[in-house]
Design a protein around this motif. Sequence first.
Motif, PDB file in Angstrom:
ATOM      1  N   GLY A 160      -5.208  -1.480 -12.031  1.00  0.00           N
ATOM      2  CA  GLY A 160      -5.846  -0.587 -11.069  1.00  0.00           C
ATOM      3  C   GLY A 160      -6.236  -1.211  -9.742  1.00  0.00           C
ATOM      4  O   GLY A 160      -6.904  -0.570  -8.931  1.00  0.00           O
ATOM      5  N   ALA A 161      -5.833  -2.457  -9.489  1.00  0.00           N
ATOM      6  CA  ALA A 161      -6.217  -3.076  -8.211  1.00  0.00           C
ATOM      7  C   ALA A 161      -5.096  -3.963  -7.675  1.00  0.00           C
ATOM      8  O   ALA A 161      -4.255  -4.470  -8.427  1.00  0.00           O
ATOM      9  CB  ALA A 161      -7.493  -3.906  -8.382  1.00  0.00           C
ATOM     10  N   PHE A 162      -5.073  -4.135  -6.362  1.00  0.00           N
ATOM     11  CA  PHE A 162      -4.098  -5.010  -5.731  1.00  0.00           C
ATOM     12  C   PHE A 162      -4.365  -6.460  -6.108  1.00  0.00           C
ATOM     13  O   PHE A 162      -5.517  -6.857  -6.368  1.00  0.00           O
ATOM     14  CB  PHE A 162      -4.160  -4.854  -4.204  1.00  0.00           C
ATOM     15  N   LEU A 207      -3.286  -9.547  -4.165  1.00  0.00           N
ATOM     16  CA  LEU A 207      -2.605 -10.041  -2.973  1.00  0.00           C
ATOM     17  C   LEU A 207      -3.308 -11.263  -2.403  1.00  0.00           C
ATOM     18  O   LEU A 207      -4.521 -11.409  -2.528  1.00  0.00           O
ATOM     19  CB  LEU A 207      -2.595  -8.949  -1.889  1.00  0.00           C
ATOM     20  N   PHE A 230       0.139  -5.861  -8.166  1.00  0.00           N
ATOM     21  CA  PHE A 230      -0.828  -4.841  -8.597  1.00  0.00           C
ATOM     22  C   PHE A 230      -0.999  -4.969 -10.103  1.00  0.00           C
ATOM     23  O   PHE A 230      -0.028  -5.101 -10.839  1.00  0.00           O
ATOM     24  CB  PHE A 230      -0.286  -3.447  -8.252  1.00  0.00           C
ATOM     25  N   ILE A 288       3.703   6.042  -5.554  1.00  0.00           N
ATOM     26  CA  ILE A 288       3.489   6.250  -6.991  1.00  0.00           C
ATOM     27  C   ILE A 288       2.381   7.279  -7.201  1.00  0.00           C
ATOM     28  O   ILE A 288       2.520   8.226  -7.971  1.00  0.00           O
ATOM     29  CB  ILE A 288       3.121   4.910  -7.680  1.00  0.00           C
ATOM     30  N   GLY A 289       1.281   7.107  -6.474  1.00  0.00           N
ATOM     31  CA  GLY A 289       0.136   8.005  -6.631  1.00  0.00           C
ATOM     32  C   GLY A 289       0.452   9.422  -6.209  1.00  0.00           C
ATOM     33  O   GLY A 289       0.007  10.391  -6.836  1.00  0.00           O
ATOM     34  N   VAL A 331       2.226   1.891  -3.512  1.00  0.00           N
ATOM     35  CA  VAL A 331       1.215   2.484  -4.394  1.00  0.00           C
ATOM     36  C   VAL A 331       0.957   3.939  -3.998  1.00  0.00           C
ATOM     37  O   VAL A 331       0.797   4.821  -4.846  1.00  0.00           O
ATOM     38  CB  VAL A 331      -0.070   1.630  -4.363  1.00  0.00           C
ATOM     39  N   GLN A 332       0.947   4.221  -2.706  1.00  0.00           N
ATOM     40  CA  GLN A 332       0.824   5.601  -2.232  1.00  0.00           C
ATOM     41  C   GLN A 332       1.909   6.472  -2.834  1.00  0.00           C
ATOM     42  O   GLN A 332       1.660   7.594  -3.284  1.00  0.00           O
ATOM     43  CB  GLN A 332       0.910   5.643  -0.699  1.00  0.00           C
ATOM     44  N   LEU A 338      -3.079   5.805 -15.085  1.00  0.00           N
ATOM     45  CA  LEU A 338      -2.500   4.724 -14.279  1.00  0.00           C
ATOM     46  C   LEU A 338      -3.339   3.450 -14.340  1.00  0.00           C
ATOM     47  O   LEU A 338      -3.068   2.497 -13.615  1.00  0.00           O
ATOM     48  CB  LEU A 338      -2.359   5.173 -12.821  1.00  0.00           C
ATOM     49  N   GLY A 376       0.828  -1.208   0.000  1.00  0.00           N
ATOM     50  CA  GLY A 376       0.000   0.000   0.000  1.00  0.00           C
ATOM     51  C   GLY A 376       0.857   1.250   0.000  1.00  0.00           C
ATOM     52  O   GLY A 376       0.542   2.239  -0.655  1.00  0.00           O
ATOM     53  N   ARG A 377       1.984   1.197   0.741  1.00  0.00           N
ATOM     54  CA  ARG A 377       2.860   2.367   0.784  1.00  0.00           C
ATOM     55  C   ARG A 377       3.581   2.578  -0.544  1.00  0.00           C
ATOM     56  O   ARG A 377       3.904   3.709  -0.903  1.00  0.00           O
ATOM     57  CB  ARG A 377       3.861   2.211   1.931  1.00  0.00           C
ATOM     58  N   LEU A 406      -1.379   0.257 -15.008  1.00  0.00           N
ATOM     59  CA  LEU A 406      -0.153   0.046 -14.234  1.00  0.00           C
ATOM     60  C   LEU A 406      -0.110  -1.349 -13.616  1.00  0.00           C
ATOM     61  O   LEU A 406      -1.109  -1.840 -13.085  1.00  0.00           O
ATOM     62  CB  LEU A 406      -0.063   1.111 -13.128  1.00  0.00           C
TER      63      LEU A 406
END
Lengths: 438, 438
Positions: free
Chosen positions: B360-362, B364, B357, B331-332, B328-329, B344, B325-326, B347
């Motif tokens: 557009g979605a994780f 996991l 990823f 990058i965003g 992706v944060q 994006l 999550g960090r 991506l």
Amino acid sequence: MPSTQLTFSSRDAHRTWLASQASLPAGFRVGTTRFEFMPREAPKPAKMTLTLITLDQPTPDFAAMFTRNAFPGAPIIVGRKRLDEPALGAIIVNNKISNVCAPGGVEASEQICAKAAALLGIAPTSVLPSSTGVIGWTLPVDAILNGLPAAAASLTASSILPAAEGIVTTDLYPKIRRADLGGGSIVGIAKGAGMIEPNLATMLVYILTDIAIPRAELRTMLARAVDVSFNTISIDSDTSTSDTVALVSSSKVPCSDKAAFEKALTQVCRDLAEDVVRNGEGVRHVIRVNVKGAPSREISRALGKAIVNAPLFKCAVAGNDPNVGRLVQAIGKHVGAHAPGLDLSRLSARIGGIEIFANGAFRLDPTKETALVAHLKGAELYASAPTKDGVFAPPVDFPPHERCVEIEVDLANGAGECTVFGGDLTHEYVSENADYRS
Amino acid sequence: MPSTQLTFSSRDAHRTWLASQASLPAGFRVGTTRFEFMPREAPKPAKMTLTLITLDQPTPDFAAMFTRNAFPGAPIIVGRKRLDEPALGAIIVNNKISNVCAPGGVEASEQICAKAAALLGIAPTSVLPSSTGVIGWTLPVDAILNGLPAAAASLTASSILPAAEGIVTTDLYPKIRRADLGGGSIVGIAKGAGMIEPNLATMLVYILTDIAIPRAELRTMLARAVDVSFNTISIDSDTSTSDTVALVSSSKVPCSDKAAFEKALTQVCRDLAEDVVRNGEGVRHVIRVNVKGAPSREISRALGKAIVNAPLFKCAVAGNDPNVGRLVQAIGKHVGAHAPGLDLSRLSARIGGIEIFANGAFRLDPTKETALVAHLKGAELYASAPTKDGVFAPPVDFPPHERCVEIEVDLANGAGECTVFGGDLTHEYVSENADYRS
């Protein structure tokens, strides 16, 4: 500058003060509920708090600003649509899991709004959702839907404190700021401790007022207030995917002085922004940087941010080390990269009121060094000490004082000026973000 | 990728390998001397090493690149002038104090060059000076002038190792990389561990060759090599005031293949750049980020830097925590602030080859999580543990291996690609920069 310079000798003294600030403006109620759930992506159960903020009657007079992160959370996507709706009737907030780039995230958010709306007897599109916490996990929609009736049943018009406590994650303590004026009030709460360098807005901030200001003016005033408050802080240079500032008026009290309202709103935003830094992850020193004499306000703000985001300078502050060379490095790095034509030959700088740099050269001696160390120590919020397993955690969960490391930079190059808030870089920050899995 | 994937089981094994890389190209000598002095601004004595690199005959064939920090050190100001001189005969380097914004700094630097030139029988303007260390202190000119004869007396043509050891400050170990080709060689040394996000060049890097390349081509080749090596690394996002990369040819060996020379030069620069990150202050994980599919190489590099500079993600890596999550944060945040129009939605991202990823979605699950943790642990250089007084220091002063945390980001938006190196954010970094006064 905050409206007051507060000091607190204990957690109890701080909580007593919070309670004294917490009475809700007319027309609002808040309720919360807390429950355990099993995250889909994690091996063990977690706990979540739901916070509900409601209006006695939906209002057309509301404003909200959201993150500029290019991966906005699903509640941000939903929230941007809500700005076009005729009225706002409630805000529903969950902590523990932010709803970002999760498959079906927007649908999850809308489902929760719809259930809250049904409980409250309002339109689903009049509910503003927020989620904060781990990025990458999926919202436990069923657990939230099951929890909503308890949150609705606990609604009270007496105090905003349950909401201020309900929305936090790694925050050291709840944050409430208020202004009373013209027979009404403005009351704001904030959540935020890490991933804080807002770009348009900050983590989660809700400001409630009973003073009547029409929607359009409310939105203009909020944008201006955010620009000089939440947009001037940075704890760790990271910009959250969920930043939200919402301002809602129940319009119960006629406004007799709009300029006074905007001034009070701005002060509440500034106080909350400074609170967010002061309770930031691992922050042991709040650093206030005033940059003036810049060609524009934008340049002064960018340079102030560059200073409070420079890791080596932040570490030096953490160690009560007046390493002025690292301050000058940070200024030079930023100007070299982003404003290479700027003339720095007349730059002067002070720390704690003591001149350390003038006309292109350092102005240092052992007496100044001693005074600088004393200034840094005086601004420390608490002493750092590890537990025996090498983990560092703050020994306080209240703000002992509001003193800052005071830095003044004068570029002597124009009239642009801005004050920026940031924090130091400490073992407590690393422990919070590396020693424990979030 | 480095030319080799080295592992070292001990300090001795690393030092033996360094010695095997250290033979000087024809036409060069190096000498050092170390002495104690009393800094004007500090309460207790300090130690400094002087390093002298000389040519048997001054050469017109040299290149140098310097920091873009807007407060360049005095040796940078002098060095930029040297680029216009007809020949270079020597380089004089001191550690412990960088000569930045000190009153009389340029004059001090020229005085030292003049004394070195007199000892060597060359023109004062053919000496290139460098200083590194504390910013804000004044050079002890008399002590340096007194030390120069000992440095000159120790000149040897056998090994560059004394110079690689002489120029360091907080570096964990000396750094030497070489390439042998066409009967000659390229040998480079680097100093740098903190305040490392070079903008045009890095801390102090000296590359010597006996292969003859004319000045103009040497400068073009160095600029291209620096662009894909030192300009793609960041330890702490801070840009030093003293960054210098110098490339000097003694022109003893005719060049039979200029393309091969440039390729070898580029590899030496890349290896040294990666070494600088690997021995960086507090670095326990080297992070290699490959960004491809970007609209331009500049965007891919900026995004890679944004990832390796994001404090929360760096802390997560330090804790072997695959907190995607960090990532992706980060990058965003960067795209939202600097390339807001970039799409994006296509991506995809991998860590350690594992897709986390897409679209557009994780992506996991608990199995991937276990594999990601294993990848992070495999790239750790050493285990972190504090001493009993809560200070963290690396337990090794050699590079145990060259494995990295491997991150791949594909924007699916063009042909721009860049690989960026950075490190994690650790207790060791904070201890180095806060727990001790520098």
